[in-house]
Design a protein around this motif. Structure first.
Motif, PDB file in Angstrom:
ATOM      1  N   ILE A  22       2.946   4.543   1.695  1.00 28.31           N
ATOM      2  CA  ILE A  22       3.661   5.592   0.962  1.00 28.31           C
ATOM      3  C   ILE A  22       2.712   6.682   0.455  1.00 28.31           C
ATOM      4  O   ILE A  22       1.605   6.382  -0.017  1.00 28.31           O
ATOM      5  N   GLY A  23       3.140   7.926   0.563  1.00 27.59           N
ATOM      6  CA  GLY A  23       2.365   9.063   0.064  1.00 27.59           C
ATOM      7  C   GLY A  23       2.844   9.474  -1.319  1.00 27.59           C
ATOM      8  O   GLY A  23       4.049   9.552  -1.554  1.00 27.59           O
ATOM      9  N   VAL A  24       1.887   9.739  -2.214  1.00 33.69           N
ATOM     10  CA  VAL A  24       2.220  10.036  -3.608  1.00 33.69           C
ATOM     11  C   VAL A  24       1.388  11.223  -4.096  1.00 33.69           C
ATOM     12  O   VAL A  24       0.152  11.217  -3.976  1.00 33.69           O
ATOM     13  N   ASP A  25       2.051  12.218  -4.665  1.00 32.69           N
ATOM     14  CA  ASP A  25       1.329  13.369  -5.205  1.00 32.69           C
ATOM     15  C   ASP A  25       0.792  13.018  -6.597  1.00 32.69           C
ATOM     16  O   ASP A  25       1.470  12.360  -7.387  1.00 32.69           O
ATOM     17  N   LEU A  26      -0.434  13.454  -6.877  1.00 35.50           N
ATOM     18  CA  LEU A  26      -1.109  13.054  -8.115  1.00 35.50           C
ATOM     19  C   LEU A  26      -1.126  14.178  -9.156  1.00 35.50           C
ATOM     20  O   LEU A  26      -1.043  15.363  -8.817  1.00 35.50           O
ATOM     21  N   VAL A  27      -1.240  13.767 -10.410  1.00 35.41           N
ATOM     22  CA  VAL A  27      -1.377  14.715 -11.521  1.00 35.41           C
ATOM     23  C   VAL A  27      -2.653  15.523 -11.331  1.00 35.41           C
ATOM     24  O   VAL A  27      -3.677  14.984 -10.920  1.00 35.41           O
ATOM     25  N   LYS A  28      -2.562  16.805 -11.601  1.00 34.86           N
ATOM     26  CA  LYS A  28      -3.739  17.668 -11.485  1.00 34.86           C
ATOM     27  C   LYS A  28      -3.552  18.876 -12.389  1.00 34.86           C
ATOM     28  O   LYS A  28      -2.548  18.962 -13.106  1.00 34.86           O
ATOM     29  N   ASP A  29      -4.472  19.811 -12.306  1.00 32.91           N
ATOM     30  CA  ASP A  29      -4.417  21.026 -13.100  1.00 32.91           C
ATOM     31  C   ASP A  29      -3.044  21.702 -12.994  1.00 32.91           C
ATOM     32  O   ASP A  29      -2.522  21.909 -11.902  1.00 32.91           O
ATOM     33  N   PHE A  60      -0.795   4.953  -0.492  1.00 37.49           N
ATOM     34  CA  PHE A  60      -0.880   3.541  -0.885  1.00 37.49           C
ATOM     35  C   PHE A  60      -0.355   2.664   0.236  1.00 37.49           C
ATOM     36  O   PHE A  60       0.643   2.999   0.884  1.00 37.49           O
ATOM     37  N   LEU A  61      -1.026   1.531   0.425  1.00 37.44           N
ATOM     38  CA  LEU A  61      -0.495   0.465   1.284  1.00 37.44           C
ATOM     39  C   LEU A  61      -0.240  -0.724   0.381  1.00 37.44           C
ATOM     40  O   LEU A  61      -1.141  -1.190  -0.314  1.00 37.44           O
ATOM     41  N   ALA A  62       1.009  -1.172   0.337  1.00 37.69           N
ATOM     42  CA  ALA A  62       1.368  -2.257  -0.589  1.00 37.69           C
ATOM     43  C   ALA A  62       2.067  -3.369   0.186  1.00 37.69           C
ATOM     44  O   ALA A  62       2.838  -3.109   1.111  1.00 37.69           O
ATOM     45  N   SER A  63       1.763  -4.610  -0.167  1.00 38.34           N
ATOM     46  CA  SER A  63       2.444  -5.729   0.509  1.00 38.34           C
ATOM     47  C   SER A  63       2.689  -6.844  -0.488  1.00 38.34           C
ATOM     48  O   SER A  63       2.246  -6.776  -1.638  1.00 38.34           O
ATOM     49  N   THR A 106       2.170  -7.319  -4.504  1.00 43.10           N
ATOM     50  CA  THR A 106       1.029  -7.982  -5.133  1.00 43.10           C
ATOM     51  C   THR A 106      -0.309  -7.488  -4.602  1.00 43.10           C
ATOM     52  O   THR A 106      -1.308  -7.513  -5.310  1.00 43.10           O
ATOM     53  N   ARG A 107      -0.325  -7.025  -3.343  1.00 45.79           N
ATOM     54  CA  ARG A 107      -1.577  -6.486  -2.814  1.00 45.79           C
ATOM     55  C   ARG A 107      -1.416  -4.984  -2.598  1.00 45.79           C
ATOM     56  O   ARG A 107      -0.446  -4.549  -1.970  1.00 45.79           O
ATOM     57  N   THR A 108      -2.347  -4.199  -3.110  1.00 46.18           N
ATOM     58  CA  THR A 108      -2.273  -2.756  -2.891  1.00 46.18           C
ATOM     59  C   THR A 108      -3.643  -2.219  -2.495  1.00 46.18           C
ATOM     60  O   THR A 108      -4.678  -2.741  -2.916  1.00 46.18           O
ATOM     61  N   ALA A 109      -3.607  -1.192  -1.658  1.00 44.07           N
ATOM     62  CA  ALA A 109      -4.820  -0.444  -1.330  1.00 44.07           C
ATOM     63  C   ALA A 109      -4.463   1.022  -1.458  1.00 44.07           C
ATOM     64  O   ALA A 109      -3.300   1.387  -1.337  1.00 44.07           O
ATOM     65  N   CYS A 110      -5.452   1.861  -1.723  1.00 44.52           N
ATOM     66  CA  CYS A 110      -5.172   3.280  -1.952  1.00 44.52           C
ATOM     67  C   CYS A 110      -6.272   4.138  -1.362  1.00 44.52           C
ATOM     68  O   CYS A 110      -7.451   3.812  -1.473  1.00 44.52           O
ATOM     69  N   ALA A 133      -5.802  -1.567  10.145  1.00 39.78           N
ATOM     70  CA  ALA A 133      -6.505  -2.848  10.061  1.00 39.78           C
ATOM     71  C   ALA A 133      -5.891  -3.706   8.960  1.00 39.78           C
ATOM     72  O   ALA A 133      -5.764  -4.927   9.110  1.00 39.78           O
ATOM     73  N   GLN A 134      -5.489  -3.065   7.859  1.00 38.88           N
ATOM     74  CA  GLN A 134      -4.912  -3.842   6.755  1.00 38.88           C
ATOM     75  C   GLN A 134      -3.432  -4.134   6.947  1.00 38.88           C
ATOM     76  O   GLN A 134      -2.951  -5.184   6.536  1.00 38.88           O
ATOM     77  N   ALA A 135      -2.721  -3.186   7.570  1.00 43.15           N
ATOM     78  CA  ALA A 135      -1.270  -3.374   7.732  1.00 43.15           C
ATOM     79  C   ALA A 135      -0.960  -4.294   8.908  1.00 43.15           C
ATOM     80  O   ALA A 135       0.043  -5.005   8.899  1.00 43.15           O
TER      81      ALA A 135
END
Ligand code: AVJ
Length: 317
Positions: free
Chosen positions: A190-197, A314-317, A299-303, A75-77
């Motif tokens: 884009i897929g991004v792995d996050l900091v965790k334990d 993330f979806l960035a445009s 300038t526009r990002t969604a996560c 819907a956003q892309a």
């Protein structure tokens, strides 16, 4: 309508350049080998096996995020775009999005166009109305795409947290290129792995079945095949550790005893315990990666994330 995929190989590194790169890395202080050498036929199969391990959470967590939120992402892309898949491989991740994203065109980019033929041929049969193009290119060096990609609105797709292999400085450079390749109406998913334990991270890269160890040690076979180096697998052990200061998992091959690696034109001595650095896998915070996207000019990002906030799309445009 469109029915057969087209294929273009842009360039391929020759074996002399690869030998030169490997030798330079082995002679560096500390010794290093680029993670791109992990993926020969066996290495790619070992990586596929890694994605099945209970300890390796990224692949299945990302898939769950896409399954839960693909409609919102579409819907956003916007639908009807040219979907450009960076590092497409089996094209399986992108194919799961075809239903909701309804791309007009699908461009699969991977190092070797040969890997893409089978996958695209069968995908084309299932989706005869999507124009398909396979591009063989190493986009980590340059993201110049051929004119055959066309002028449709572009959605670049870079899943799997492969961006984690780049240092933040190189990641920024790549994201800037992605933005310029996307053009005015372009977007990036884009897929991004996050900091965790730390324990969770280290177990994902040092699994008890030792599949990741085999994946890492397989590099030594590549040193033999590509460089003619006499590296012995039994002389090395797999090391994976989370470097908190740099927010990255590091993989190394550690010498079990003093080893001299010899190849035509060079040699490298390693003391017992000395390491060859083989991969970095950077882990981001949502805020940190959002900042990187904005620095790259988006300038526009969604996560979207999973409940545990282990992985983000993330979806960035
Ligand atoms: C394919 C780069 C995303 O960093 O998690 C998996 C590679 N290395 N286990 C990652 C990898 C060890 C993987 N990427």
């Amino acid at each position: 309508m469109a029915s057969t995929p087209r294929f273009i190989q842009i360039h391929r590194e020759d074996s002399a350049a690869l030998r030169h790169e490997l030798a330079a890395g082995l002679l560096a202080q500390p010794a290093m080998v680029s993670p791109k050498f992990l993926y020969d036929a066996l290495g790619s199969r070992l990586f596929d096996a890694i994605t099945e391990l209970p300890e390796y959470y990224p692949t299945r967590t990302e898939r769950a995020i896409f399954d839960a939120h693909a409609a919102a992402m579409a819907a956003q892309a916007g639908t009807g775009r040219t979907l450009i898949d960076l590092g497409a491989g089996s094209c399986e991740k992108a194919a799961r999005l075809f239903g909701v994203m309804q791309p007009a065109r699908y461009v699969a980019v991977d190092i070797s166009v040969d890997y893409l033929r089978q996958a695209l041929d069968s995908l084309q049969r299932q989706h005869p109305h999507i124009e398909m193009l396979g591009v063989g290119a190493d986009f980590s060096s340059s993201l110049a795409l051929p004119p055959e990609v066309g002028t449709g609105e572009r959605l670049l797709f870079y899943p799997g947290s492969s961006i984690g292999n780049f240092t933040p400085v190189s990641a920024l450079r790549l994201l800037r290129q992605v933005r310029s390749v996307g053009g005015a109406g372009g977007a990036l998913l884009i897929g991004v792995d996050l900091v965790k334990d730390k324990a969770v991270l280290e177990r994902a890269y040092d699994d008890p079945l030792q599949v990741t160890a085999a994946f890492n040690l397989n590099l030594l076979r590549r040193l033999s095949a590509l460089l003619g180096c006499d590296a012995r697998i039994e002389d090395f052990s797999h090391v994976a550790l989370f470097n908190q200061a740099d927010s990255r998992i590091e993989m190394h091959l550690q010498a079990r005893r003093a080893v001299t690696l010899r190849w035509p034109g060079g040699e490298r001595r390693l003391a017992q315990g000395e390491r060859i650095h083989t991969e970095n896998s950077y882990k981001y915070t949502v805020e940190g990666f959002d900042r990187l996207l904005r620095e790259a000019g988006f300038t526009r990002t969604a996560c979207w994330t999973d409940e545990q906030r282990w992985f983000a799309v993330f979806l960035a445009s």
